[in-house]
Design a protein around this motif. Structure first.
Motif, PDB file in Angstrom:
ATOM      1  N   PHE A  69       5.529  23.228  -5.087  1.00 22.70           N
ATOM      2  CA  PHE A  69       4.909  22.480  -6.179  1.00 22.70           C
ATOM      3  C   PHE A  69       5.289  23.182  -7.473  1.00 22.70           C
ATOM      4  CE2 PHE A  69       1.564  21.863  -9.306  1.00 22.70           C
ATOM      5  CZ  PHE A  69       1.549  20.479  -9.379  1.00 22.70           C
ATOM      6  N   PHE A  70       5.878  22.434  -8.417  1.00 24.08           N
ATOM      7  CA  PHE A  70       6.357  22.999  -9.677  1.00 24.08           C
ATOM      8  C   PHE A  70       5.643  22.366 -10.854  1.00 24.08           C
ATOM      9  CE2 PHE A  70      10.222  23.077  -6.908  1.00 24.08           C
ATOM     10  CZ  PHE A  70      10.407  24.454  -6.852  1.00 24.08           C
ATOM     11  N   LYS A  71       5.365  23.191 -11.859  1.00 25.75           N
ATOM     12  CA  LYS A  71       4.859  22.716 -13.141  1.00 25.75           C
ATOM     13  C   LYS A  71       5.733  23.360 -14.223  1.00 25.75           C
ATOM     14  CE  LYS A  71       1.349  20.458 -15.229  1.00 25.75           C
ATOM     15  NZ  LYS A  71       0.812  19.148 -14.912  1.00 25.75           N
ATOM     16  N   PHE A  72       6.602  22.556 -14.843  1.00 24.29           N
ATOM     17  CA  PHE A  72       7.538  23.046 -15.853  1.00 24.29           C
ATOM     18  C   PHE A  72       6.921  22.914 -17.247  1.00 24.29           C
ATOM     19  CE2 PHE A  72      10.044  21.457 -12.292  1.00 24.29           C
ATOM     20  CZ  PHE A  72      10.993  22.456 -12.097  1.00 24.29           C
ATOM     21  N   ASP A  73       7.220  23.892 -18.129  1.00 24.93           N
ATOM     22  CA  ASP A  73       6.777  23.731 -19.515  1.00 24.93           C
ATOM     23  C   ASP A  73       7.973  23.791 -20.458  1.00 24.93           C
ATOM     24  OD1 ASP A  73       7.419  26.397 -20.144  1.00 24.93           O
ATOM     25  OD2 ASP A  73       5.376  27.109 -19.869  1.00 24.93           O
ATOM     26  N   ALA A  74       7.727  23.511 -21.736  1.00 24.90           N
ATOM     27  CA  ALA A  74       8.801  23.419 -22.722  1.00 24.90           C
ATOM     28  C   ALA A  74       9.358  24.772 -23.116  1.00 24.90           C
ATOM     29  CB  ALA A  74       8.292  22.675 -23.958  1.00 24.90           C
ATOM     30  N   GLU A 170      -2.322  15.327  -5.527  1.00 25.87           N
ATOM     31  CA  GLU A 170      -1.508  16.444  -5.058  1.00 25.87           C
ATOM     32  C   GLU A 170      -1.638  17.634  -6.003  1.00 25.87           C
ATOM     33  OE1 GLU A 170       2.097  14.145  -2.678  1.00 25.87           O
ATOM     34  OE2 GLU A 170       2.177  14.299  -4.874  1.00 25.87           O
ATOM     35  N   GLU A 171      -1.623  17.370  -7.300  1.00 33.76           N
ATOM     36  CA  GLU A 171      -1.793  18.455  -8.261  1.00 33.76           C
ATOM     37  C   GLU A 171      -3.148  19.131  -8.077  1.00 33.76           C
ATOM     38  OE1 GLU A 171      -1.597  19.251 -13.082  1.00 33.76           O
ATOM     39  OE2 GLU A 171      -2.298  17.314 -12.326  1.00 33.76           O
ATOM     40  N   ALA A 173      -4.951  19.296  -5.347  1.00 37.97           N
ATOM     41  CA  ALA A 173      -4.989  20.038  -4.088  1.00 37.97           C
ATOM     42  C   ALA A 173      -4.287  21.384  -4.226  1.00 37.97           C
ATOM     43  CB  ALA A 173      -4.347  19.215  -2.972  1.00 37.97           C
ATOM     44  N   TYR A 174      -3.110  21.385  -4.859  1.00 34.76           N
ATOM     45  CA  TYR A 174      -2.413  22.660  -5.070  1.00 34.76           C
ATOM     46  C   TYR A 174      -3.189  23.543  -6.032  1.00 34.76           C
ATOM     47  CZ  TYR A 174       1.781  21.216  -2.531  1.00 34.76           C
ATOM     48  OH  TYR A 174       2.659  20.844  -1.545  1.00 34.76           O
ATOM     49  N   GLY A 175      -3.749  22.945  -7.111  1.00 28.03           N
ATOM     50  CA  GLY A 175      -4.512  23.714  -8.078  1.00 28.03           C
ATOM     51  C   GLY A 175      -5.751  24.343  -7.473  1.00 28.03           C
ATOM     52  N   ALA A 176      -6.333  23.668  -6.478  1.00 28.20           N
ATOM     53  CA  ALA A 176      -7.502  24.214  -5.783  1.00 28.20           C
ATOM     54  C   ALA A 176      -7.093  25.262  -4.752  1.00 28.20           C
ATOM     55  CB  ALA A 176      -8.278  23.087  -5.109  1.00 28.20           C
ATOM     56  N   GLU A 177      -5.785  25.483  -4.637  1.00 29.04           N
ATOM     57  CA  GLU A 177      -5.225  26.478  -3.723  1.00 29.04           C
ATOM     58  C   GLU A 177      -5.695  26.235  -2.287  1.00 29.04           C
ATOM     59  OE1 GLU A 177      -5.944  30.288  -5.570  1.00 29.04           O
ATOM     60  OE2 GLU A 177      -4.267  29.964  -6.950  1.00 29.04           O
ATOM     61  N   LYS A 178      -5.547  24.985  -1.869  1.00 25.41           N
ATOM     62  CA  LYS A 178      -5.873  24.603  -0.493  1.00 25.41           C
ATOM     63  C   LYS A 178      -4.619  24.708   0.365  1.00 25.41           C
ATOM     64  CE  LYS A 178      -8.121  20.803   0.109  1.00 25.41           C
ATOM     65  NZ  LYS A 178      -8.468  19.371   0.015  1.00 25.41           N
ATOM     66  N   THR A 179      -4.800  25.096   1.602  1.00 24.72           N
ATOM     67  CA  THR A 179      -3.691  25.094   2.546  1.00 24.72           C
ATOM     68  C   THR A 179      -4.216  24.748   3.925  1.00 24.72           C
ATOM     69  OG1 THR A 179      -1.822  26.358   3.445  1.00 24.72           O
ATOM     70  CG2 THR A 179      -3.875  27.552   3.111  1.00 24.72           C
ATOM     71  N   ASN A 180      -3.399  24.079   4.707  1.00 25.82           N
ATOM     72  CA  ASN A 180      -3.770  23.717   6.070  1.00 25.82           C
ATOM     73  C   ASN A 180      -2.559  23.984   6.954  1.00 25.82           C
ATOM     74  OD1 ASN A 180      -4.276  22.383   8.539  1.00 25.82           O
ATOM     75  ND2 ASN A 180      -5.597  20.875   7.556  1.00 25.82           N
ATOM     76  N   ARG A 181      -2.603  25.095   7.658  1.00 24.88           N
ATOM     77  CA  ARG A 181      -1.496  25.474   8.544  1.00 24.88           C
ATOM     78  C   ARG A 181      -1.949  25.454  10.009  1.00 24.88           C
ATOM     79  NH1 ARG A 181       2.460  27.857   5.056  1.00 24.88           N
ATOM     80  NH2 ARG A 181       3.547  28.865   6.781  1.00 24.88           N
TER      81      ARG A 181
END
Length: 433
Positions: A69-74, A170-171, A173-181
């Motif tokens: 998951f990527f978040k690009f800035d300027a 999706e953002e 879920a990743y921001g909440a730092e959830k994982t399901n392995r």
């Protein structure tokens, strides 16, 4: 004469029309156009309101895929998560990126980050090859855009990659730092074969956790067998499959909301909104009836042998009989048509030991030619012992008893060789390479 003059004038007019114009057909020089393209992609990367889901397909994995998951800035900074391991899935990392013109627009991740782990030349980092890692990339040519997806191609290993605009969910879920392995629990099943069920449809399923691939096998309504392998990656809710696969009655994109029951050895999840499970099973739906003879004949034709390091895996235990603890043990071979005794050509399960820096087959059980059953099983008729068994011979004796089980074995082709699985209960197997 008049006609000739007309013809000459007509020809001259055509030639004049075909002369090149001094004006370029483009409104700007190449460098300007390329810089405009780079700016366009830079604006697109930064403007995505919920970031990007990335999928990278390392060249060193035949079907494997890793997700990001990527978040690009300027300011040419990028924050990311990755499914490389459980830590990278819940720990944000920040690095730098550049868009650069290298004959074509390129996206470069230019500080060491999660995406570089796949390319790390230290095989201990990623399980790849020393000096190459997984033959993945962190510099990509931009091949174009299809809808909300940017298509990328690795500049050194030609690894395929895509960036897909993430959704708000999706953002979050990743921001909440959830994982399901929890899909990894499949490696704790006692049976080699596993049954995936959704609705009235049943499939054999095998997950290769290390190589990030999943194989599905089934029998259709016409009695025809099918086998398909695809890549899988971890998501905050479970696993996604890429490419998606058509399993006849089911188009498979993901297992969502995965849960685990240790009491019943069952993985439960949703598939396209419907419930699904994976449970233990002793017998596969799809049996390769030609595999036993192919396994045996391959080494006969090559004048060679199959190798195993640990022998039998039984009831969840590797090296269940402790053959690696035998004196000076090195490895074990199955050598078809090893020798002849009383006019009987026999196969040998040879235990290889190290003696004075050399390796020898010192002892092992011999077998008559294997018996092939119509239902796809192979059975090994015991002949006798070659050599003298060492101290701790219980390991050898237990191996002989297991191998000569009258129920026989199924053979399953793998990327390294074959797995030989007990047809009695599916809870014992040996891997040959």
């Amino acid at each position: 004469m008049y006609k000739r003059l007309l013809l000459i004038c007509f020809t001259l007019s055509i030639l004049a029309a075909c002369q090149k114009s001094d004006e370029s057909v483009f409104s700007a020089p190449p460098d300007t156009r390329l810089n405009d393209t780079l700016k366009k992609y830079g604006d697109i990367l930064v403007a995505a309101p919920h970031g990007w889901k990335g999928l990278v397909y390392p060249k060193g994995l035949e079907n494997g895929v890793f997700s990001f998951f990527f978040k690009f800035d300027a300011a040419n900074r990028v924050k990311m998560y990755a499914d490389f391991d459980s830590a990278s899935a819940v720990t944000s990392m920040e690095g730098s990126y550049r868009l650069k013109a290298l004959q074509q627009p390129c996206l470069l991740f230019d500080t060491y980050s999660y995406i570089h782990l796949l390319s790390d030349p230290d095989a201990a980092v990623n399980g790849g090859v020393y000096g190459e890692g997984l033959s993945s990339d962190f510099e990509f040519s931009i091949e174009g855009m299809n809808g909300d997806t940017i298509l990328l191609k690795g500049r050194y290993h030609n690894s395929k990659a895509v960036l897909i605009k993430a959704t708000e969910g999706e953002e979050a879920a990743y921001g909440a730092e959830k994982t399901n392995r929890l899909i990894d629990k499949i490696d704790t099943y006692l049976t080699y074969f596993k049954r995936f069920t959704t609705g009235s449809s049943n499939y054999d399923v095998a997950f290769d956790i290390l190589n990030r691939s999943a194989t599905f096998s089934w029998i259709d309504e016409n009695g025809e067998s099918h086998v398909v392998t695809t890549g899988f990656y971890y998501t905050p809710a479970g696993v996604g499959f890429s490419p998606t696969v058509n399993l006849g009655a089911v188009t498979l994109t993901a297992f969502d909301n995965i849960s685990w029951s240790a009491a019943t050895t069952t993985l439960s999840f949703t598939v396209n909104g419907n419930t699904g499970t994976i449970k233990e099973t002793a017998k596969p739906l799809v049996i390769d009836r030609d595999a036993p003879n192919a396994w045996w004949q391959q080494q006969v034709d090559a004048g060679a042998y199959w190798v195993t390091l640990q022998g039998f895996h039984v009831d969840g235990v590797d090296d269940a009989y402790g053959i690696t603890k035998l004196p000076n043990y090195s490895f074990t071979v199955f050598y078809p048509q090893f020798g002849t005794s009383d006019n009987v050509v026999y196969d040998l399960l040879g235990f290889v030991t190290r003696v004075d820096g050399e390796q020898y087959i010192e002892y092992g059980p011999a077998f008559k030619a294997p018996t092939y059953k119509a239902d796809g099983r192979i059975v090994f008729p015991y002949l006798g012992i070659l050599g003298e068994l060492p101290e701790g011979e219980t390991a050898v004796t237990n191996t002989i008893i297991k191998l000569t089980d009258s129920n026989g074995y199924y053979l399953v082709k793998t990327s390294e060789g074959y797995d030989m699985v007990s047809a009695k209960d599916g809870k014992s197997w040996i891997s040959w390479f």
